[in-house]
Each structure stands twice: as C-alpha cells, then as structure tokens.
Design a protein around this motif. Structure first.
Motif, PDB file in Angstrom:
ATOM      1  N   GLN A  90      30.838 -55.249 -70.993  1.00 55.93           N
ATOM      2  CA  GLN A  90      30.683 -55.747 -69.769  1.00 55.93           C
ATOM      3  C   GLN A  90      32.200 -55.847 -68.995  1.00 55.93           C
ATOM      4  O   GLN A  90      33.171 -55.842 -69.593  1.00 55.93           O
ATOM      5  CB  GLN A  90      30.395 -57.568 -70.208  1.00 55.93           C
ATOM      6  CG  GLN A  90      29.123 -57.723 -70.563  1.00 55.93           C
ATOM      7  CD  GLN A  90      28.939 -59.119 -70.764  1.00 55.93           C
ATOM      8  OE1 GLN A  90      29.726 -60.014 -70.493  1.00 55.93           O
ATOM      9  NE2 GLN A  90      27.661 -59.780 -71.264  1.00 55.93           N
ATOM     10  N   GLY A  91      31.884 -55.507 -67.827  1.00 58.26           N
ATOM     11  CA  GLY A  91      33.130 -55.404 -66.942  1.00 58.26           C
ATOM     12  C   GLY A  91      33.542 -53.883 -66.724  1.00 58.26           C
ATOM     13  O   GLY A  91      34.453 -53.843 -65.778  1.00 58.26           O
ATOM     14  N   SER A  92      33.130 -53.236 -67.543  1.00 60.51           N
ATOM     15  CA  SER A  92      33.661 -51.651 -67.390  1.00 60.51           C
ATOM     16  C   SER A  92      32.698 -51.056 -66.203  1.00 60.51           C
ATOM     17  O   SER A  92      31.790 -51.561 -65.791  1.00 60.51           O
ATOM     18  CB  SER A  92      33.361 -51.030 -68.648  1.00 60.51           C
ATOM     19  OG  SER A  92      32.020 -50.958 -69.159  1.00 60.51           O
ATOM     20  N   GLU A  93      33.237 -50.057 -65.850  1.00 62.89           N
ATOM     21  CA  GLU A  93      32.654 -49.229 -64.752  1.00 62.89           C
ATOM     22  C   GLU A  93      32.220 -47.760 -65.113  1.00 62.89           C
ATOM     23  O   GLU A  93      32.819 -47.299 -66.038  1.00 62.89           O
ATOM     24  CB  GLU A  93      33.518 -49.252 -63.524  1.00 62.89           C
ATOM     25  CG  GLU A  93      34.013 -50.417 -62.959  1.00 62.89           C
ATOM     26  CD  GLU A  93      34.830 -50.373 -61.942  1.00 62.89           C
ATOM     27  OE1 GLU A  93      35.323 -49.321 -61.689  1.00 62.89           O
ATOM     28  OE2 GLU A  93      35.295 -51.486 -61.298  1.00 62.89           O
ATOM     29  N   LEU A  94      31.056 -47.314 -64.439  1.00 65.42           N
ATOM     30  CA  LEU A  94      30.422 -46.020 -64.605  1.00 65.42           C
ATOM     31  C   LEU A  94      29.823 -45.637 -63.145  1.00 65.42           C
ATOM     32  O   LEU A  94      29.602 -46.449 -62.383  1.00 65.42           O
ATOM     33  CB  LEU A  94      29.489 -45.979 -65.800  1.00 65.42           C
ATOM     34  CG  LEU A  94      29.014 -44.505 -66.101  1.00 65.42           C
ATOM     35  CD1 LEU A  94      30.006 -43.816 -66.818  1.00 65.42           C
ATOM     36  CD2 LEU A  94      27.982 -44.713 -67.163  1.00 65.42           C
ATOM     37  N   ARG A  95      29.924 -44.435 -62.929  1.00 65.81           N
ATOM     38  CA  ARG A  95      29.243 -43.867 -61.783  1.00 65.81           C
ATOM     39  C   ARG A  95      27.579 -43.981 -61.830  1.00 65.81           C
ATOM     40  O   ARG A  95      27.050 -43.873 -63.000  1.00 65.81           O
ATOM     41  CB  ARG A  95      29.555 -42.189 -61.384  1.00 65.81           C
ATOM     42  CG  ARG A  95      31.123 -42.173 -61.271  1.00 65.81           C
ATOM     43  CD  ARG A  95      31.291 -40.576 -60.737  1.00 65.81           C
ATOM     44  NE  ARG A  95      32.802 -40.455 -60.830  1.00 65.81           N
ATOM     45  CZ  ARG A  95      33.529 -40.565 -59.768  1.00 65.81           C
ATOM     46  NH1 ARG A  95      32.914 -41.078 -58.615  1.00 65.81           N
ATOM     47  NH2 ARG A  95      34.767 -40.017 -59.913  1.00 65.81           N
ATOM     48  N   ARG A  96      27.173 -44.462 -60.567  1.00 62.16           N
ATOM     49  CA  ARG A  96      25.648 -44.472 -60.502  1.00 62.16           C
ATOM     50  C   ARG A  96      24.816 -43.501 -61.235  1.00 62.16           C
ATOM     51  O   ARG A  96      23.843 -43.516 -61.927  1.00 62.16           O
ATOM     52  CB  ARG A  96      25.202 -45.030 -59.024  1.00 62.16           C
ATOM     53  CG  ARG A  96      23.881 -45.192 -59.033  1.00 62.16           C
ATOM     54  CD  ARG A  96      23.238 -45.634 -57.607  1.00 62.16           C
ATOM     55  NE  ARG A  96      23.623 -46.852 -57.210  1.00 62.16           N
ATOM     56  CZ  ARG A  96      24.795 -47.321 -56.201  1.00 62.16           C
ATOM     57  NH1 ARG A  96      25.385 -46.363 -55.839  1.00 62.16           N
ATOM     58  NH2 ARG A  96      24.850 -48.557 -56.242  1.00 62.16           N
ATOM     59  N   ARG A  97      25.387 -42.104 -61.100  1.00 60.33           N
ATOM     60  CA  ARG A  97      24.390 -40.954 -61.585  1.00 60.33           C
ATOM     61  C   ARG A  97      24.493 -41.053 -62.821  1.00 60.33           C
ATOM     62  O   ARG A  97      23.571 -40.701 -63.526  1.00 60.33           O
ATOM     63  CB  ARG A  97      24.910 -39.638 -60.835  1.00 60.33           C
ATOM     64  CG  ARG A  97      26.244 -39.174 -61.301  1.00 60.33           C
ATOM     65  CD  ARG A  97      26.607 -37.711 -60.908  1.00 60.33           C
ATOM     66  NE  ARG A  97      26.808 -37.462 -59.593  1.00 60.33           N
ATOM     67  CZ  ARG A  97      25.578 -36.593 -58.938  1.00 60.33           C
ATOM     68  NH1 ARG A  97      24.820 -36.348 -59.736  1.00 60.33           N
ATOM     69  NH2 ARG A  97      25.863 -36.541 -57.668  1.00 60.33           N
ATOM     70  N   ASP A  98      25.747 -41.256 -63.779  1.00 58.15           N
ATOM     71  CA  ASP A  98      25.574 -41.253 -64.940  1.00 58.15           C
ATOM     72  C   ASP A  98      25.020 -42.569 -65.633  1.00 58.15           C
ATOM     73  O   ASP A  98      24.464 -42.569 -66.548  1.00 58.15           O
ATOM     74  CB  ASP A  98      27.136 -41.342 -65.456  1.00 58.15           C
ATOM     75  CG  ASP A  98      27.760 -40.164 -65.223  1.00 58.15           C
ATOM     76  OD1 ASP A  98      27.090 -39.097 -65.050  1.00 58.15           O
ATOM     77  OD2 ASP A  98      29.129 -40.214 -64.927  1.00 58.15           O
ATOM     78  N   ILE A  99      24.831 -43.667 -64.942  1.00 59.13           N
ATOM     79  CA  ILE A  99      23.902 -44.918 -65.095  1.00 59.13           C
ATOM     80  C   ILE A  99      22.595 -44.359 -65.152  1.00 59.13           C
ATOM     81  O   ILE A  99      21.912 -44.768 -66.329  1.00 59.13           O
ATOM     82  CB  ILE A  99      24.364 -45.968 -64.255  1.00 59.13           C
ATOM     83  CG1 ILE A  99      25.915 -46.289 -64.430  1.00 59.13           C
ATOM     84  CG2 ILE A  99      23.354 -47.278 -64.651  1.00 59.13           C
ATOM     85  CD1 ILE A  99      26.351 -47.255 -63.641  1.00 59.13           C
ATOM     86  N   ILE A 100      21.938 -43.750 -64.302  1.00 55.17           N
ATOM     87  CA  ILE A 100      20.869 -43.462 -64.160  1.00 55.17           C
ATOM     88  C   ILE A 100      20.594 -42.326 -65.470  1.00 55.17           C
ATOM     89  O   ILE A 100      19.352 -42.657 -65.945  1.00 55.17           O
ATOM     90  CB  ILE A 100      20.426 -42.586 -62.828  1.00 55.17           C
ATOM     91  CG1 ILE A 100      20.688 -43.393 -61.729  1.00 55.17           C
ATOM     92  CG2 ILE A 100      19.009 -42.300 -62.826  1.00 55.17           C
ATOM     93  CD1 ILE A 100      20.604 -43.104 -60.470  1.00 55.17           C
ATOM     94  N   ARG A 101      21.523 -41.443 -65.599  1.00 54.96           N
ATOM     95  CA  ARG A 101      21.164 -40.470 -66.679  1.00 54.96           C
ATOM     96  C   ARG A 101      20.999 -40.965 -68.070  1.00 54.96           C
ATOM     97  O   ARG A 101      19.938 -40.851 -68.705  1.00 54.96           O
ATOM     98  CB  ARG A 101      22.368 -39.504 -66.916  1.00 54.96           C
ATOM     99  CG  ARG A 101      22.063 -38.287 -67.708  1.00 54.96           C
ATOM    100  CD  ARG A 101      23.466 -37.641 -67.771  1.00 54.96           C
ATOM    101  NE  ARG A 101      23.993 -36.930 -66.562  1.00 54.96           N
ATOM    102  CZ  ARG A 101      23.637 -35.919 -66.031  1.00 54.96           C
ATOM    103  NH1 ARG A 101      22.778 -35.103 -66.590  1.00 54.96           N
ATOM    104  NH2 ARG A 101      24.217 -35.422 -64.926  1.00 54.96           N
ATOM    105  N   ILE A 102      22.074 -42.081 -68.559  1.00 56.56           N
ATOM    106  CA  ILE A 102      21.753 -42.730 -69.827  1.00 56.56           C
ATOM    107  C   ILE A 102      20.710 -43.653 -69.907  1.00 56.56           C
ATOM    108  O   ILE A 102      20.201 -43.785 -70.914  1.00 56.56           O
ATOM    109  CB  ILE A 102      23.028 -43.299 -70.253  1.00 56.56           C
ATOM    110  CG1 ILE A 102      23.516 -44.521 -69.243  1.00 56.56           C
ATOM    111  CG2 ILE A 102      24.254 -42.206 -70.293  1.00 56.56           C
ATOM    112  CD1 ILE A 102      24.690 -45.267 -69.703  1.00 56.56           C
ATOM    113  N   ALA A 103      20.219 -44.178 -68.600  1.00 56.69           N
ATOM    114  CA  ALA A 103      18.939 -44.839 -68.517  1.00 56.69           C
ATOM    115  C   ALA A 103      17.926 -44.047 -68.827  1.00 56.69           C
ATOM    116  O   ALA A 103      16.998 -44.707 -69.792  1.00 56.69           O
ATOM    117  CB  ALA A 103      18.761 -45.687 -67.355  1.00 56.69           C
ATOM    118  N   LEU A 104      17.858 -43.097 -68.535  1.00 62.50           N
ATOM    119  CA  LEU A 104      16.551 -42.096 -68.724  1.00 62.50           C
ATOM    120  C   LEU A 104      16.628 -41.292 -69.986  1.00 62.50           C
ATOM    121  O   LEU A 104      15.618 -41.498 -70.836  1.00 62.50           O
ATOM    122  CB  LEU A 104      16.510 -41.013 -67.444  1.00 62.50           C
ATOM    123  CG  LEU A 104      16.177 -41.501 -66.149  1.00 62.50           C
ATOM    124  CD1 LEU A 104      16.098 -40.360 -65.074  1.00 62.50           C
ATOM    125  CD2 LEU A 104      14.799 -42.392 -66.196  1.00 62.50           C
TER     126      LEU A 104
END
Length: 295
Positions: A90-104
């Motif tokens: 919690q509180g860490s950051e990641l780029r939106r494109r990589d967040i979509i990638r690991i979600a998928l």
C-alpha cells in the motif's frame, strides 16, 4: 477479421453435436463476429470471476487516461468480496500501463481495484461505466458490481463475453498485456520489483498463437477461460465458463481446436460429466428460487 469471416463462410462449419466440452457453459465464435459457431448454455447468466478484468481494462483504455501516469495503490475503502491477497505494498506507485498488464496477465486483484480508484468519478463511477459499456456493447445479460471479479455478483453469459472479447480486440494493448508471458513490475515510493507470470499456460506455446487471454476462478464460478487463438487457420474466440478442475479449460480449448480442424473433439472424462450434472442441477435450483422470489 472480415477476411477470416469470409473464408469461414465458404466452408460449412463443423457439426456442433460433435463438440464435447467439460465446461458447463461455453461459446465459440470467429474473432470479430458475435454470431456463435457453438453454443453450450451460452445464454445462461453465471458468475464470471476474473474474466471481469477484461471489462476493467476496456473501460480504462476507452477513457483515454494516460498509460504512463504513476498511480498510488491506496488502501481499500471497502472490504474485498473474497480473499484479495496481494504482494503489492500500500502506498507504492506503478504506471497505469503496467497495472493493467498485471491485472490481465496475472489477475492481480489489487491492480484492478487501483485502476478503478483512479478513474474519473472514483470507484463507483468506474463500476457504473463498466455497466454502461456492457449495455453499449449489447451485453444485455451482464452485471458488474466490482472491477476485480472477486464478487460472484459479477455475472454474464458466454454469448455476452464473446461481445466483450470482440470489443477488447479493438485495443491492441489488451491483447499485448493479457498475453505477456512473464513481467517484472518496477514500483516506486518505495522502490521494489515483483515478478509476475501469466495464468494461462497456452500463451507460452507458439502453436496456439494466443492473441488475447483471461482466466478466472471463484468457487461459485468454477474455472473460466476466455481466449482468442489460432485454430484451423482462423482467429477464434473461445469462452469456457465453469470448468471442472484446473486443467479442464485447457483440455476444452484443445477439444475446440480439434473440432474446428477435424470435425470431432473427442470425449470428456466421466468426472467432468458428473460435475456438469451437479452444476446444471444447482443452476436449475437457483433459477427456481429466483423465479419464486420474483413471483
């Protein structure tokens, strides 16, 4: 895709009666075409587990939010519907494109939740947009209550999911992100790395030519697999819902491929048939309860 559909129209499709699947609910179609080549309870409304994340990704990409923006993983503002274990801090950051990638690719639930929290209108606005998008796509039997698929109240039909997949195919990022084999996410504030692997082993096999993929599992939904792959020299959408056992969706994908190639799929194991009978009885019982409640 139109060319593929035209080629397919020149030859009679295989006989549906010759396709036997372990999955309780299923649909098969040519990519780019919502008309089904095969239908097994394809209009039955059922929980879809993490297949939900395809809609999550589609809503984000349709919104035009910048993919290189850094997003903060905020603490959950409400309890998750099911176990939501995550390695992300919690509180860490990641780029939106990589967040979509690991979600998928890896079905990271905290990632899908975070995409919704950073949407215009917030979490509730995101869920509303998921349902609005479903209506726009003609997914008339679909309902979303959360962006992760952890809730069994995220429900759709196999036929509706064909429509979702075809809409997702219009965004190359969804195909790329969902079929990434392995990925290392590099977080900041604090800086740390996490390695992820794809939940669909078929993306690692070149012979399948997987162009889009999403798996899912809840006890209420069974094992689920939605995929676009090369079969019989065509791009084919395969939707497999409520499969028996961890390997059953993969076996069913092979049966669909064999059916399109040879006209016959082969048989399924007795244990899978018994599971199907139990699940069909449970669906019928649930439908009776819902009908009685309405009346």
């Amino acid at each position: 895709m139109l060319l593929l559909a035209g080629l397919a129209a020149e030859a009679a499709p295989p006989e549906p009666a010759n396709l036997h699947l372990a999955s309780v609910n299923a649909a098969v179609a040519l990519a780019g075409n919502d008309e089904l080549l095969y239908d097994k309870n394809a209009d039955r409304v059922v929980p879809i587990a993490s297949v939900t994340k395809l809609m999550t990704a589609l809503v984000v990409l349709r919104s035009g939010q910048p993919l290189d923006e850094w997003l903060t993983f905020l603490p959950r503002h409400r309890e998750a519907p099911n176990n939501a274990y995550t390695r992300i801090r919690q509180g860490s950051e990641l780029r939106r494109r990589d967040i979509i990638r690991i979600a998928l690719m890896s079905s990271e639930n905290f990632a899908a939740y975070t995409l919704a929290r950073h949407f215009p209108g917030g979490y509730d606005g995101f869920v509303a947009s998921m349902n609005a998008t479903a209506r726009e796509l003609g997914m008339t039997s679909t309902t979303f209550v959360d962006p992760t698929g952890l809730s069994p109240l995220n429900r759709a039909t196999a036929a509706d999911l064909v429509r979702l997949v075809n809409a997702a195919l219009e965004y190359p990022e969804i195909g790329e992100f969902s079929t990434t084999g392995y990925f290392t996410a590099r977080f900041r504030k604090p800086r740390y790395d996490l390695a992820y692997g794809n939940t669909n082993v078929l993306v690692h096999r070149d012979s399948w030519g997987v162009g889009l993929s999403k798996t899912g599992y809840l006890s209420e939904a069974g094992r689920c697999l939605v995929m676009v792959s090369g079969m019989a020299d065509q791009q084919v959408v395969t939707v497999l819902l409520d499969s028996f056992g961890t390997r059953s969706p993969l076996g069913d994908a092979g049966r669909v491929k064999r059916w399109l190639t040879t006209g016959s799929s082969g048989q399924v194991a007795g244990a899978a048939k018994a599971y199907e009978q139990r699940r069909n009885a449970a669906y019928a019982s649930s439908a009776d309860v819902e009908h009685a409640a309405v009346n």
